[in-house]
Scaffold this active site. Sequence first.
Site: not given
Ligand code: 3HC
Length: 389
Positions: A226, A247, A259, A297
Site C-alpha cells: 500500500s 492493492h 487498485e 489511502n
Molecule cells: N473477513 C471476512 N468477511 C467479513 C469480515 C472479515 N473480517 N468482517 C465482516 N465480514 C463479512 C460478513 O460475513 C458479512 O458478509 P455477508 O454480507 O456475505 O453476510 C459482511 O462482511 C458484512 O458484515 P457484518 O454485517 O457482520 O458487518 P458490517 O455490516 O459491520 O460490515 C465491514 C463490516 C464490511 C467490514 C464494514 O464495516 C466496512 O465496510 N468497513 C469499512 C472497512 C474499510 O474502510 N476498509 C478499508 C481500510 S483501508 C485498507 O484496507 C488499505 C490498507 O492499505 C491499509
Amino acid sequence: MSAETPEQIFETLVYPYLNHAVRMFEVGYATATDIDHGMRFGCGYPKGPLTVLDEIGPAVVLDALAKRFTETGDHLHQPADLLVKIAGEGGSFTQGSAEGEAAPELKHEISKVGVVGTGTMASGIAQVFAQAGYDVVVVGRSEEKLAGVTAYVGKNLDRAIAKGKSTEDDKAAVLGRLTGATSREDLADVDLVVEAIAEDLDIKLELFRDLDRIAKQGAILATTTSSLPITQLGAATSRPADVIGMHFFNPAPVMKLVEIVTTDATSAQVNETVKALTAKVGKVGVSCSDRAGFIVNALLFPYLNDAIKLSEDGVELGTIDAAIKETAGFPMGPFELLDVVGNDVSLAIQEELLAEFKEPGLEPAATLKEKVAAGELGRKTKKGFHDYS
Ligand code: 3HC
C-alpha cells in the site's frame, strides 16, 4: 474551529477530504469515476467524494473551505483551483464522467495463482481467488502459519454457511483448491503471484529477486503493497514489464476494490490482464500510477489523521465516530477504522504521505505516534483508540 454538532464534525473532517479528491482529479492522477469507485468499493462509503461534492454543491463546499483556510492557513484547506472554477461556472465534477472503455480481456492464461504471505491480507486474497475457482498455492514460513490461512478461510466460509449463503460442499471445494507450501520453489508453475508479506522494502526486494529466479517466463508478479514503490520492486527483477500492483482492501473477501497500479515499465498486456482478472474474481478495479497512497489511502488517511487532531482538541472519540456514521453514512467511524487497520500501519502510511506530498498538514497526529509507542495498535492488541479487552 470548535466542532461539536454532527454537522460541524462533518464539515471539519469531510470537506478537506472532498478538497483532496478534487486536487487528485485536477492533476490527472485518476479519473473521476475511479476516485469515486475507490472510496465506495475500498471503504464502503455510500458515494464517492466527487459525487458527494456535486450533491452538496461545489459553491457551498468552496465557501466553507475558504472560511476555514482563513482561520487555519493550512494549505490542505485552501480550495483547489478546480473547485473554484467549477463552483464559479455552476458546473459539476461527475457529469459525463462515465467512460465507455471496452471491457478488458485476459491476455495471459491464468489458471494457477500463488499467494505469498499468511497474514490477514494474504489469507483474504487466497480466499478471493479460490472462491473464484482458481487453484491457489499459498507460500508461508511454517506449517503453523499455513494452517492459520486455512482456519481463516474456513471460519469465513462457516459464517457464510450459517447465513445460508454457502454450503458444506462449496466450502470443501474452496478449501480443496488451496494448497500450502513452505518453499517458494512451489511457485514455479503459477501464472500469477500476489505477494502480501511484510510492508518492508528490503524484505520485498529480496522476495522479488527470488520470484525472478523461480517464476516461469510470462508469469505476472503482483504486489499488494500500500505504500512502497512498485517501480523499485520491478527493478529488482529482470522483467519489470511483468510487475504490477494489486492493492486489495481489508477485509479482502468483503471489500470489492482492487487498485491496479502500473509503473512506467509495466506492459499494457499485463495491465489489461490484471484488469480482466480483477473483474473475473468479482472485484472492481481502478487504475493509477505508482505514487504514495495511490487513490484511496491518499484520501482516507489525511481524514483519519484530522479526526485524531479533532479529538486532541477535546471532542470525544465516540462523538466523532457517531457523527461521521450518521452524517456521512460511512460504515465505520474514523477511530473504529483506525483500530481495524492498526495504528502502526496507519502511522507508516501517514509518514509516507507526508514524505511524498510535503504538506505540513499531513504531519501525523501526536496521539497516533503515542498510541504506537505505547503498543496500543488497535484490535490486534485489544487496545487502540477504543478498548477491546
Ligand atoms: N473477513 C471476512 N468477511 C467479513 C469480515 C472479515 N473480517 N468482517 C465482516 N465480514 C463479512 C460478513 O460475513 C458479512 O458478509 P455477508 O454480507 O456475505 O453476510 C459482511 O462482511 C458484512 O458484515 P457484518 O454485517 O457482520 O458487518 P458490517 O455490516 O459491520 O460490515 C465491514 C463490516 C464490511 C467490514 C464494514 O464495516 C466496512 O465496510 N468497513 C469499512 C472497512 C474499510 O474502510 N476498509 C478499508 C481500510 S483501508 C485498507 O484496507 C488499505 C490498507 O492499505 C491499509
